[in-house]
Write a protein that holds these residues in place. Structure first.
Motif, short mmCIF file in Angstrom:
data_model
loop_
_atom_site.label_atom_id
_atom_site.label_comp_id
_atom_site.label_asym_id
_atom_site.label_seq_id
_atom_site.Cartn_x
_atom_site.Cartn_y
_atom_site.Cartn_z
N ALA A 1 35.98 39.09 43.47
CA ALA A 1 35.48 39.40 42.13
C ALA A 1 34.56 38.32 41.57
CB ALA A 1 36.64 39.62 41.18
N LEU A 2 34.85 37.03 41.83
CA LEU A 2 34.08 36.00 41.12
C LEU A 2 32.62 35.95 41.55
CD1 LEU A 2 36.62 33.10 40.60
CD2 LEU A 2 36.33 35.23 39.39
N PRO A 3 32.31 35.82 42.86
CA PRO A 3 30.89 35.80 43.21
C PRO A 3 30.19 37.10 42.86
CG PRO A 3 32.28 35.40 45.15
CD PRO A 3 33.19 35.69 44.03
N LEU A 4 30.83 38.21 43.18
CA LEU A 4 30.18 39.50 42.90
C LEU A 4 30.02 39.69 41.40
CD1 LEU A 4 31.88 41.87 45.47
CD2 LEU A 4 29.59 40.92 45.51
N VAL B 1 38.58 44.29 42.89
CA VAL B 1 37.74 45.36 42.34
C VAL B 1 38.13 45.63 40.90
CG1 VAL B 1 37.19 47.80 42.53
CG2 VAL B 1 37.27 46.39 44.56
N MET B 2 39.43 45.52 40.62
CA MET B 2 39.92 45.79 39.28
C MET B 2 39.40 44.77 38.28
SD MET B 2 43.88 46.15 38.30
CE MET B 2 44.22 46.70 39.92
N ILE B 3 39.35 43.48 38.68
CA ILE B 3 38.92 42.46 37.72
C ILE B 3 37.42 42.21 37.78
CG2 ILE B 3 41.15 41.31 37.66
CD1 ILE B 3 40.07 39.19 39.47
N LEU B 4 36.74 42.86 38.73
CA LEU B 4 35.29 42.67 38.84
C LEU B 4 34.56 43.01 37.53
CD1 LEU B 4 32.72 42.26 40.58
CD2 LEU B 4 32.91 44.61 41.27
N PRO B 5 34.84 44.16 36.91
CA PRO B 5 34.13 44.46 35.66
C PRO B 5 34.45 43.48 34.55
CG PRO B 5 35.74 46.15 36.15
CD PRO B 5 35.68 45.27 37.33
#
Lengths: 530, 375
Positions: free
Chosen positions: B164-167, B236-240
């Motif tokens: 999640a962090l880089p993306l 994926v959940m914390i990506l947004p």
């Protein structure tokens, strides 16, 4: 990762070691070589230190990697901090954490690949070499290439999220279509079983009666063994016996036939009609979760979820908006108000399962368990307790969004109201709150959609997986996420398909709410111009 | 759905003129509104009381109290230090001390949890600090240790962070620096839909889609439960969350900085990475920490995807129970209510609570400490 001093800094006349390492001076093979050598040395030292520390502590397997993680990460951060003394604190923090993470993770990954004693040395060497090549390379690629590569990567990263959304929906859709494909056969099977059951019941009753009649008809039947055997050998009976038997038998089975017909009709009532998709969906939405995948439905869970959403609005809306009004309109910016604000921000980050523990302790143990013994019709783990728990869970979200909405109302409106002689409360009630209504509503809708999707707090309530009645306010209940969790945990194809179907319903519900909130916010943002 | 905790503190509102008159009801209304605000403090206090009481019961049950007193003293000292620093209005120091207090509480909770272990005649510091015994099996032996559960949580959080962090950060940069307003208006809300999907559905997704998919590439992947699928799904959940909060922070960087950078000859990439991101670093780091705290506290997806087996390994192909799934399984299983075995879930909840609390404090501290205020 850029570790450069801010763009536009005057070029230093003498290239310092720190510039070489951090990439501030990024030309020439000399810089590259020096950097590679430095990084190699650092990485080797870090690895050796880590290996020594881990060996010294003699940690059990698994923890040795943790030790590597810690020592390498710390070393990476320290190296960065030392060599970037001149840089901004924020830059140092960023590069430091990236370096630490990079150091540590490569170490762990490589060590995971070489678990043995003799492999350790290889792992350390490979790790150091990889770092020595990778880190300077990251600074040394040509400018246009970096730019292009970054733009592509950023584009890809953004659309990765959207792709995941598509994958997610596709996977759910595939499972749902599996459900639609598999379900008719299962339903047919169930139907067949029901009919067979009725038939078997009828034939068993017929045989019981026949056996009874046989015993009365021919007492000597015992010498043939059980009546069934004698009956089966009817062809060997003497002709007059057979005739007599037929006469006895005539008319005796009328009422049994009627009964059989009744059984068949009963079975036909349970038999589901031709399983068209529409019928399947209707059945799924309106039936109870039975003990067979083909018969199961989600009605109690769906009703429970809707109740929970309603209760959340009921409790979280007044409390949340009240707190927001207090913080935005009445607070004197004193210590209490600041403390409340900090506290709310932290509550928004508390894991939901902790709220479950809170709800179980306060509402169930302290309140409804006592009421339960006094008023038997109040279950201890009831819907109201669940709704209150989820209202507490969503309260911070409601408060913060309502605060933002109230803050967005320009003070000229307040001034105008006050100038017209309204009291503070009149100003709030008739001017500020109506003006901030869209934001407040968006917040509450998002909160409800979160409450609908939460299962973790309700897990603490325990054993609410098997309810089959639509819940009342004071009865035990189930919600959709719990139903999905339960069915997924059963890990059998039929139940997994049902879980997918329930997921589709839940996701549909939540996405409609979310989508509405997002659309509404967007519309209001375009419409309202102060 | 963005968590609004990152919203900057309100600009001091223009001082309103004193209201002309007060109707008698106003005092009541004000008191009621204050009560609404105080409710949040009540919630926090009751959470702390409940988890610590349960923890205390857990400890007292095997008949040990002096250790508990020591822990309480430690927690008290930490908290007092934090409060004292708050009163002196030295914000940075207060933040640091508060983090220390939270850390002390964390240690206290861990101590409390392992206290029965500590009275073991064969007690040694090394065994305590790295105790790997599983509460499920060792309860009869009066030995406890949470390290294996911490490993599970750590593994999920690290994998989620790697995803999640880089993306998320690059997506934020793309949305604010590269994409046009129309793209942003479509893409950002759509990304936020990802955060709105119920976590239990993510768990189902991990179990039925991600794990079989990963099994095609990863040799030796433990099926059906493994940390890799759980971590990816949580990521994926914390990506947004990361993307949205970082984008807000990046967008708040004033235009003048970018134009200055362009004027000095930097291109779009250099401007984004060397000027804009450092300028928005406080918000970005805070979003990272918040996202990680969400990953640590994530329950249902992890429970479904990672299984319930506590084991001590950092191999992401294995399925490890996490702290949250420990709590879930304790309540779901047939553990008798009120036994030390059951009460251990309160101790776990205490550790989890103080862990996420200190992470949130840290995020707010970073936000304050490294905030750059532009005109």
């Amino acid at each position: 990762v850029s570790t450069a001093s801010p763009v536009g800094a005057a070029p230093t006349p003498r290239t310092r070691l720190s510039d070489l390492l951090s990439g501030a001076a990024d030309t020439g093979y000399r810089a590259f070589a020096v950097r590679a050598a430095l990084v190699l040395t650092c990485a080797l030292t870090a690895d050796l230190l880590a290996a020594a520390a881990v060996r010294w502590l003699a940690l059990p397997g698994g923890l040795d990697k943790l030790g590597f993680l810690a020592v390498c990460g710390g070393f990476g951060a320290a190296v960065t901090a030392v060599f970037q003394k001149g840089a901004e604190a924020s830059t140092r923090l960023l590069t430091g954490s990236f370096n630490a993470a990079f150091y540590a993770l490569t170490a762990v990954v490589l060590l995971a690949l070489c678990p043995g004693e003799e492999d350790l040395a290889v792992g350390v060497a490979v790790h150091a070499a990889a770092l020595a090549v990778l880190l300077p390379l990251a600074f040394n690629v040509s400018r246009p290439l970096t730019t292009r590569a970054f733009a592509t990567f950023a584009f890809a990263a953004t659309y990765f999220g959207l792709a995941m959304l598509v994958v997610f929906f596709t996977s759910i859709a595939v499972k749902v279509s599996d459900w639609f494909r598999a379900m008719p056969a299962l339903v047919e099977k169930e139907n067949r079983k029901l009919r067979e059951k009725a038939e078997n019941q009828y034939s068993a009753a017929v045989w019981d009666k026949t056996a009874e009649m046989l015993r009365d008809f021919a007492p000597e039947v015992k010498q043939f063994g059980p009546p069934r055997r004698w009956y089966r050998q009817r062809s060997t009976w003497p002709a007059d016996t057979l005739k007599e038997w037929d006469e006895t038998r005539a008319g005796q089975f009328k009422d049994l036939e009627i009964k059989g017909q009744e059984w068949r009709l009963e079975a036909e009532k349970l038999v589901r009609p031709e399983p068209t998709p529409a019928h399947l969906v209707k059945h799924f939405l309106t039936e109870r979760p039975g003990d067979k995948p083909a018969q199961a439905g989600i009605m109690p869970a769906l009703v429970g979820s809707l109740y929970i959403g309603l209760l959340t609005v009921l409790f979280a809306l007044p409390l949340g908006v009240g707190a927001a009004v207090f913080l935005e309109e009445y607070q004197q910016n004193n210590r209490l108000a600041r403390f409340i604000q900090v506290n709310i921000n932290n509550l928004a980050g508390v894991p939901s399962i902790i709220y479950g523990i809170l709800g179980a302790a306060v509402f169930v143990d302290a309140l409804f368990k006592r009421l339960h013994s006094e008023y038997y019709w109040i279950a201890d783990r009831n819907l109201l307790a669940g709704g209150l728990t989820l209202a507490l869970l969503t309260l911070p979200v409601v408060i913060v969004s309502a605060q933002e909405a109230i803050r967005a109302v320009p003070s000229s409106l307040r001034h105008a109201a006050l100038a017209l002689g309204a009291t503070r409360w009149q100003t709030i009630w008739r001017v500020v709150l109506p003006a901030s209504l869209p934001g407040v509503l968006t917040g509450i809708i998002l909160a409800v959609s979160r409450a609908l999707g939460e299962a973790a707090p309700l897990v603490m309530f325990g054993a609410i997986l098997y309810t089959s009645d639509p819940p009342g306010l004071f009865s035990r209940f189930s919600v959709l996420p719990m139903q999905i969790y339960y069915w997924t945990g059963l890990a059998e194809p039929g139940w997994l398909d049902n879980a997918a179907m329930a997921s589709a319903v839940l996701v549909g519900l939540v996405l409609v709410l979310n989508g509405f909130a997002i659309w509404y916010r967007h519309r209001m943002a375009q419409k309202v111009r102060w | 759905m963005s968590t609004p905790t990152l919203a900057p503190p309100p600009p001091a509102p223009a001082r309103l003129p004193p209201p002309p008159k007060r109707r008698p009801g106003e005092k009541v209304i004000e008191a009621a509104l204050l009560a609404c605000g105080l409710l949040s403090i009540l919630i926090t206090v009751s959470i702390v009381v409940i988890v610590l009481t349960g923890t205390a019961e857990f400890v007292v049950n095997p008949a040990i109290s002096d250790r508990l007193l020591a822990c309480a003293a430690l927690f008290g000292v930490g908290t007092t230090a934090g409060v004292a620093a708050l009163r002196r209005r030295r914000r940075a120091e207060a933040g640091g001390l508060f983090a220390l207090a939270a850390l002390a509480a964390l240690v206290a909770a861990a101590l409390v949890r392992s206290a029965p272990f500590a009275v073991n005649p064969f007690f040694s510091l090394k065994a305590f600090l790295f105790g790997t015994d599983d509460p499920n099996e060792e309860v009869i032996l009066q030995r406890f240790g949470i390290v294996s559960y911490l490993c599970g949580t750590l593994l999920v959080a690290v994998i989620a962070a790697l995803v999640a962090l880089p993306l998320g950060l690059t997506a934020a940069i793309y949305l604010s620096e590269y994409a046009g307003p129309r793209t942003r208006n479509v893409v950002k809300p759509t990304l936020e839909l990802l955060a709105g999907i119920p976590t239990v559905v993510y768990g189902y997704f991990a179990l039925t889609t991600v794990t079989p998919f990963l099994a095609l590439f990863v040799p030796g992947l433990n099926q059906p439960f493994n940390q890799l699928a759980g971590g990816v799904v949580v990521g994926v959940m914390i990506l947004p969350l990361v993307a949205s909060l970082s984008e807000d922070a990046i967008r708040a960087v004033p235009r003048a900085l970018r134009e200055g950078s362009y004027a000095l000859g930097a291109n779009q990439f250099e401007t984004s990475v060397r000027v804009v991101v450092p300028a928005a670093l406080s918000g970005i780091l805070a979003s990272f920490v918040l996202a990680l705290s969400r990953a640590v506290g994530e329950t249902m997806a992890v429970t479904l995807a990672c299984g319930a087996k506590p084991q001590l390994t950092l191999d992401p192909r294995e399925g490890l129970a996490t702290m949250t799934s420990f709590i879930v399984n304790k309540t779901q299983g047939d553990v008798r209510y009120g036994t030390p075995d059951f009460n251990s879930l309160y101790a776990m909840a205490a550790v989890l609570f103080f862990l996420t609390l200190s992470m949130n404090f840290f995020a707010q501290w970073v936000l304050r400490r490294y905030r750059q205020v532009y005109q």
